[in-house]
Design a protein around this motif. Structure first.
Motif: not given
Lengths: 435, 435
Positions: B75-80, B82, B112, B116, B313-314, B429-430, B433, B435
């Protein structure tokens, strides 16, 4: 500067322009239904005096989604025809339609559909159904920007109308749209498909559309058997029927377009017509997988749609975006076949352009009408958040939609539909189908 | 009869047995973590004295969903990563892992992910990740039934462990699971894949699993390049590696299984192993489309999974159910390729059976542990409601989940996760990472 509404401090505004701009920590001001200012949150807080401020911290703002092909009243037929192909589906559905779909049923179904669409972030729908006046009344009552028009068959069809009656209803249609009011939409005419409307009749519709500056949508090459039927009855493929009849020159919205060959694609591209890609319905009915990446490189505009609830089985444009992105990767055997930003743009700006509304809608830019969606990104499945376009396509869902604006009016406020009584609609819908 | 909890008057209970039973107007009573009674609402209201009653009117009750392949900490790498294929994806992800994924990051990511998963109706997950003890602690703290175990590579791998260290950790694993507690799960061992674990090492893992009555999961034939790599390095295909090493005889869960040939399928079926079908990840990475209808007719058990959040991604098992149903129709060119009830059963009972938990979990039946999900069907997109299995697969979504029980404990109550502070997890979590 005065404004009716300030959307304050969005985490990102997804502009949905060609550059796939995402503006961090940005506010949007709205007056008289339009976006009048957009910029850094700190600047707008000083510059704008707004009647209402919506706290958009932690939210994504994107243009309202455009559902480019649906049959809203068919919410009432949700789940009645399962495990059948397109032709089997049509017979089951047509029987049930005869039972529930009088004008009252159509109005109720369209109102239910509009509520579902708005709650899921759809602000504009290109709808197609019998009793279009009843459907339009139902959908507009909930606040949806609802494009619909008379449906045409060359035979009496499920609604039992003669060709002359259809043309009479069609000539009166612009007046109906004016009378019902609602957010601006074009006049539209809806020949069902080239296999159900002959070429002479298609020409008459094209002529009427040209006279009244209306748009046209029709089913086109949804599956191979439709192509075969058209070839047998008309002596040419569906796209060729639209071409020779003059429909194609009016840049119609071609629903589905799953089975378009190289000739079809060349002609559609040259005419500037659009394809409404409905991958959920196409897969569920095993119609096939449209090669939208190929269509786009041929120069064909592609928007996204859900189709009706008896084949899709809901109006979830987030599910459609995700499926379109994933399916394109499978069809092209390429994990970079289409970017998330391109998919969001198909669901917004490309949809608006397909309806001739590209100057008014489809992106978050000053001067455009304020059809906007606010997504609350402070949820586990959107954390952490990197590229917001990727988040919208591959992780967000309809349930993240918190506020929806159509022409600057807040029609969904903190997840509540404001203009109609949803519980009463749900009870009426369940009672009407008798289950 | 006394009960801890009565779920009163559900609109339908989806039993998820072989007959796809759906019981209307039914209540479920729970005591000591198990289902102790189930029957007509009027009868149970008189017969049961419960400490708590949940009003289930208008709800569907289904077994908790089993996510049969995931990497929760990701989850911590969601969307890194693509727009890349599997191999490009792995290099991007491995770099980011080195940056954020120490034991603290893994525990946070798993917590996390568990939050979810639970919010979306998943009660059991077969997880795989480095630092399994940290991951297990994180996921169990949220209330998830969390199956994980040591990961094996024949080379040092991203976590830098030697083979001897891995085996030492593995021998101590049953004790870790006991110590951390949480809802019952089997001991599990997780060789990464036949192309990263050699046959001798696979044999050692099989021996350990046999001694400790553990289960095994491993990536198998996710894409063609994995098959090629395995053939080059081991001289045989992935399934053959598992067969000759003795892993296959332990009925492992084979993650992905996209590219299985006829020989693979024959051997897998004969051994009684399962495939964890992850269509979202497989399409997004353009790995291909597994022919699960074919696998099932070969006698292979198929469950469903999301894969990790950097590829899916989920963790939305409702999206996976819908995609699995739609994709099977495309692959087989048959709109009746697989029924909605079969898809729900893959996500519940077949998943539980794949984990050796079929006697405890996976269906709503008296005597089973109460891993249950309550869906509120009083929403526009589920109205009208006909067949509830169809509604769950083709129209419901994670946002309809209102209550979630694991082993009789209410871990999500009216959409709120009860055991951990979700806002604090999101912020951490935010922040982690950056961001």
């Amino acid at each position: 500067m005065r404004a009716d509404l300030l959307l304050d401090s969005a985490r990102f505004v997804l502009v949905c322009d060609e550059q796939a701009t995402a503006l961090p920590d940005t506010s949007v001001a709205i007056a008289d239904g339009r976006i009048v200012a957009m910029g850094p949150a700190t600047e707008l807080r000083d510059a704008i005096e707004a009647d209402r401020v919506i706290d958009a911290r932690g939210h994504l703002i994107l243009p309202g989604l455009v559902n480019l092909h649906t049959h809203l009243p068919m919410t009432l037929l949700r789940g009645v025809a399962e495990n059948v192909d397109l032709q089997g589906f049509l017979s089951l559905v047509w029987a049930e339609e005869a039972r529930v779909m009088d004008p009252e049923g159509v109005e109720l179904g369209a109102r239910l559909g509009a509520v579902e669409a708005l709650l899921g972030g759809t602000t504009t729908a290109l709808d197609m159904y019998f009793h279009p006046e009843a459907a339009h009344r139902g959908a507009v009552s909930a606040g949806l920007r609802h494009v619909i028009g008379p449906v045409f068959f060359s035979f009496p069809g499920p609604d039992g109308l003669s060709w002359e009656q259809r043309m009479e209803i069609a000539r009166a249609w612009p007046e109906v749209v004016r009378r019902i009011g609602g957010p601006y939409v074009p006049v539209a005419y809806m020949p069902h498909a080239p296999f159900t409307v002959d070429i002479e009749n298609l020409s008459q519709i094209a002529e009427l559309a040209r006279e009244t500056e209306g748009i046209i949508t029709t089913h086109t090459s949804e599956n191979e058997s439709e192509n075969r039927d058209t070839l047998e009855s008309r002596g040419m493929r569906p796209t060729a029927c639209l071409d020779v009849s003059g429909v194609l020159s009016l840049q119609p919205v071609l629903a589905h377009g799953v089975r378009l060959d190289a000739d079809d694609r060349r002609v559609i591209s040259a005419a500037g017509a659009s394809v409404a890609h409905c991958p959920g319905s196409n897969l569920k009915l095993a119609s096939g997988a449209a090669d939208i990446v190929g269509y786009r490189s041929d120069g064909i505009r592609v928007g996204l749609g859900t189709d009706g609830c008896s084949s899709s089985n809901d109006l979830d444009m987030f599910a459609v975006m995700r499926l379109a992105a994933n399916l394109a990767r499978l069809v092209r055997d390429d994990p970079a076949a289409i970017s998330a930003a391109d998919v969001v743009r198909m669901a917004t700006l490309e949809g608006a352009r397909s309806l001739g509304l590209g100057d008014r809608l489809g992106s978050v830019e000053v001067g455009k009408e304020a059809d906007l969606v606010l997504i609350d990104a402070r949820v586990p499945h959107l954390t952490p958040l990197h590229d917001p376009y990727t988040a919208v396509v591959f992780a967000a869902g309809r349930s993240d939609v918190r506020h929806v604006l159509v022409a600057g009016q807040v029609v969904v406020d903190d997840r509540r539909v404001m203009r109609v009584d949803v519980d009463a609609i749900l009870a009426a819908a369940q009672a009407r189908v008798g289950s």
